[in-house]
Design an enzyme around this catalytic site. Structure first.
Site, mmCIF file in Angstrom:
data_model
loop_
_atom_site.group_PDB
_atom_site.id
_atom_site.type_symbol
_atom_site.label_atom_id
_atom_site.label_comp_id
_atom_site.label_asym_id
_atom_site.label_seq_id
_atom_site.Cartn_x
_atom_site.Cartn_y
_atom_site.Cartn_z
ATOM 1 N N ASN A 6 0.863 -1.182 0.000
ATOM 2 C CA ASN A 6 0.000 0.000 0.000
ATOM 3 C C ASN A 6 0.902 1.235 0.000
ATOM 4 O OD1 ASN A 6 -1.399 2.296 1.084
ATOM 5 N ND2 ASN A 6 -3.082 0.942 1.627
ATOM 6 N N ASP A 8 0.007 4.495 -0.125
ATOM 7 C CA ASP A 8 -0.633 5.767 0.285
ATOM 8 C C ASP A 8 0.310 6.681 1.070
ATOM 9 O OD1 ASP A 8 -2.924 4.724 -0.779
ATOM 10 O OD2 ASP A 8 -3.893 4.313 1.142
ATOM 11 N N HIS A 9 1.145 6.088 1.939
ATOM 12 C CA HIS A 9 1.961 6.933 2.815
ATOM 13 C C HIS A 9 3.032 7.724 2.073
ATOM 14 C CE1 HIS A 9 -0.045 5.915 6.407
ATOM 15 N NE2 HIS A 9 0.271 4.634 6.364
ATOM 16 N N ARG A 17 4.091 18.660 2.178
ATOM 17 C CA ARG A 17 4.713 19.867 1.638
ATOM 18 C C ARG A 17 3.953 20.425 0.433
ATOM 19 N NH1 ARG A 17 9.992 21.945 2.750
ATOM 20 N NH2 ARG A 17 10.000 21.863 5.009
ATOM 21 N N HIS A 42 -5.402 3.886 -2.058
ATOM 22 C CA HIS A 42 -6.754 4.258 -1.620
ATOM 23 C C HIS A 42 -7.036 5.663 -2.140
ATOM 24 C CE1 HIS A 42 -9.680 4.534 2.084
ATOM 25 N NE2 HIS A 42 -10.256 4.899 0.959
ATOM 26 N N ARG A 44 -9.165 8.414 -1.736
ATOM 27 C CA ARG A 44 -10.200 8.889 -0.805
ATOM 28 C C ARG A 44 -11.019 10.005 -1.430
ATOM 29 N NH1 ARG A 44 -10.254 8.130 4.734
ATOM 30 N NH2 ARG A 44 -8.907 6.461 5.421
ATOM 31 N N ARG A 48 -6.840 13.067 0.210
ATOM 32 C CA ARG A 48 -5.835 13.561 1.162
ATOM 33 C C ARG A 48 -4.445 12.995 0.906
ATOM 34 N NH1 ARG A 48 -7.135 10.133 6.605
ATOM 35 N NH2 ARG A 48 -9.204 10.991 6.389
ATOM 36 N N HIS A 49 -4.353 11.886 0.184
ATOM 37 C CA HIS A 49 -3.007 11.415 -0.196
ATOM 38 C C HIS A 49 -2.951 11.080 -1.689
ATOM 39 C CE1 HIS A 49 -5.018 7.711 0.966
ATOM 40 N NE2 HIS A 49 -4.774 7.837 2.259
ATOM 41 N N GLU A 69 -8.319 0.659 -3.444
ATOM 42 C CA GLU A 69 -9.155 0.684 -2.233
ATOM 43 C C GLU A 69 -10.084 1.878 -2.339
ATOM 44 O OE1 GLU A 69 -7.764 1.220 1.893
ATOM 45 O OE2 GLU A 69 -6.312 -0.286 1.286
ATOM 46 N N THR A 99 -6.818 6.418 9.620
ATOM 47 C CA THR A 99 -6.737 5.296 8.688
ATOM 48 C C THR A 99 -8.058 4.548 8.808
ATOM 49 O OG1 THR A 99 -5.494 3.314 8.072
ATOM 50 C CG2 THR A 99 -5.594 3.819 10.416
ATOM 51 N N THR A 100 -8.312 3.591 7.919
ATOM 52 C CA THR A 100 -9.557 2.826 7.978
ATOM 53 C C THR A 100 -9.660 2.158 9.343
ATOM 54 O OG1 THR A 100 -9.136 2.380 5.649
ATOM 55 C CG2 THR A 100 -10.958 1.192 6.668
ATOM 56 N N GLU A 150 -11.076 -9.196 2.328
ATOM 57 C CA GLU A 150 -9.820 -8.855 2.997
ATOM 58 C C GLU A 150 -10.150 -8.810 4.484
ATOM 59 O OE1 GLU A 150 -7.530 -5.422 1.662
ATOM 60 O OE2 GLU A 150 -6.690 -5.208 3.672
ATOM 61 N N HIS A 190 -3.994 -4.648 7.482
ATOM 62 C CA HIS A 190 -4.108 -3.592 8.473
ATOM 63 C C HIS A 190 -3.226 -3.885 9.684
ATOM 64 C CE1 HIS A 190 -5.595 0.047 10.156
ATOM 65 N NE2 HIS A 190 -6.204 0.273 9.023
ATOM 66 N N GLY A 191 -2.224 -3.052 9.856
ATOM 67 C CA GLY A 191 -1.341 -3.180 11.016
ATOM 68 C C GLY A 191 -0.352 -4.331 10.935
ATOM 69 N N HIS A 213 1.999 0.889 6.257
ATOM 70 C CA HIS A 213 2.686 1.727 7.222
ATOM 71 C C HIS A 213 4.032 1.161 7.693
ATOM 72 C CE1 HIS A 213 3.445 3.780 11.078
ATOM 73 N NE2 HIS A 213 3.001 4.807 10.395
HETATM 74 N N1 PXP Z 1 -5.945 -2.832 4.041
HETATM 75 C C1 PXP Z 1 -6.837 -1.813 4.119
HETATM 76 C C2 PXP Z 1 -8.239 -2.064 3.694
HETATM 77 C C3 PXP Z 1 -6.447 -0.547 4.587
HETATM 78 O O1 PXP Z 1 -7.348 0.447 4.671
HETATM 79 C C4 PXP Z 1 -5.094 -0.344 4.943
HETATM 80 C C5 PXP Z 1 -4.650 1.005 5.404
HETATM 81 O O2 PXP Z 1 -4.653 1.898 4.352
HETATM 82 C C6 PXP Z 1 -4.207 -1.420 4.815
HETATM 83 C C7 PXP Z 1 -4.663 -2.660 4.389
HETATM 84 C C8 PXP Z 1 -2.757 -1.284 5.170
HETATM 85 O O3 PXP Z 1 -2.637 -1.059 6.528
HETATM 86 P P1 PXP Z 1 -1.221 -0.651 7.149
HETATM 87 O O4 PXP Z 1 -0.887 0.690 6.587
HETATM 88 O O5 PXP Z 1 -1.491 -0.630 8.613
HETATM 89 O O6 PXP Z 1 -0.243 -1.691 6.722
#
Ligand code: PXP
Length: 236
Positions: A6, A8-9, A17, A42, A44, A48-49, A69, A99-100, A150, A190-191, A213
């Site tokens: 992912n 997004d970050h 910036r 994702h 959104r 935002r990203h 996403e 985050t979600t 998922e 997630h996480g 992340h």
């Molecule tokens: N899966 C979904 C549906 C998410 O919303 C996210 C966070 O954007 C992730 C996976 C990835 O989560 P993490 O950034 O905690 O690895």
């Protein structure tokens, strides 16, 4: 088990910036070069990203598999149809969340979800639903004709004791097995991080993990190629 990154970050950092760097599209290419088997982003509603330009370029550049996403809204559904990612993952979305925060309530939103699944299938886009490891949600996902779920691994990742972590792991294992009996593919996310992947990678039913992340955080210290390679090793 396949690693999908992912990205997004990278866009979050760029937006801090308001400039052009770091470019999430470049990040996606480096992830693929170093073993990622899919790229997740994702889009959104508030952009935002990831923004529309990123998604357009990602569609052109991603060679493995693009997983978009998204919340189920008319605007983003239309963008999905125009972009044609290999997979869309429907998630709930709140403007104020960092985050979600939880899985989609497929039971409550059965009609809306089934309509959106049908729309994606008409364009040959596979659909995944981000759900908590709860039987009723998995049954509703199967009824909606989604292809994949998922499993939301957030509660497992955030467990505050080993006992709680093992309890949550058990829920994920049971949910994954149940989803398979209903004919659903199983992803998870997630996480997830370099330490807790050792528990998840043993779950045979899980085909793909979506990780953001932890991987981006490590990339800041060791570089993106090494962060991806380390995660590929952790997943396998
Ligand atoms: N899966 C979904 C549906 C998410 O919303 C996210 C966070 O954007 C992730 C996976 C990835 O989560 P993490 O950034 O905690 O690895």
């Amino acid at each position: 088990m396949r690693l999908c990154v992912n990205i997004d970050h990278f866009a979050t950092l760029r937006e801090a910036r308001g400039g052009l760097e770091p470019d999430p599209v470049t990040a996606a290419q480096i992830c693929e070069l170093h073993g990622a088997e899919g790229i997740v982003c994702h889009l959104r509603e508030d952009r935002r990203h990831i923004n529309d330009r990123d998604l357009r370029l990602l569609r052109e550049m991603v060679k493995t598999k693009l997983d978009l996403e998204m919340a189920i809204t008319d605007e983003i559904l239309q963008i999905a149809v125009e972009t044609l990612p290999e997979l869309v993952t429907f998630v709930p979305e709140k403007r104020k969340e960092l985050t979600t925060e939880a899985g989609l309530d497929v039971v409550k939103e059965a009609e809306k979800v089934a309509g959106a699944v049908r729309m994606m299938h008409q364009h040959d886009i596979e659909v995944s639903l981000f759900v908590d490891p709860v039987d009723a949600q998995i049954e509703a996902a199967a009824e909606s004709e989604a292809d994949v779920i998922e499993i939301h691994t957030g509660e497992f990742a955030n467990a505050r004791s080993e006992e709680e972590m093992l309890e949550q792991l058990e829920r994920i294992k049971k949910a994954a097995a149940y989803a398979r009996t209903l004919g659903l593919g199983v992803n998870a996310g997630h996480g997830l991080n370099y330490a807790n992947m050792k528990y998840i990678r043993g779950i045979r039913e899980i085909e793909e993990v979506s990780i953001g992340h932890a991987l981006v955080a490590r990339a800041i210290f060791v570089g993106l190629p090494k962060a991806v390679e380390d995660m590929v090793a952790a997943v396998r």
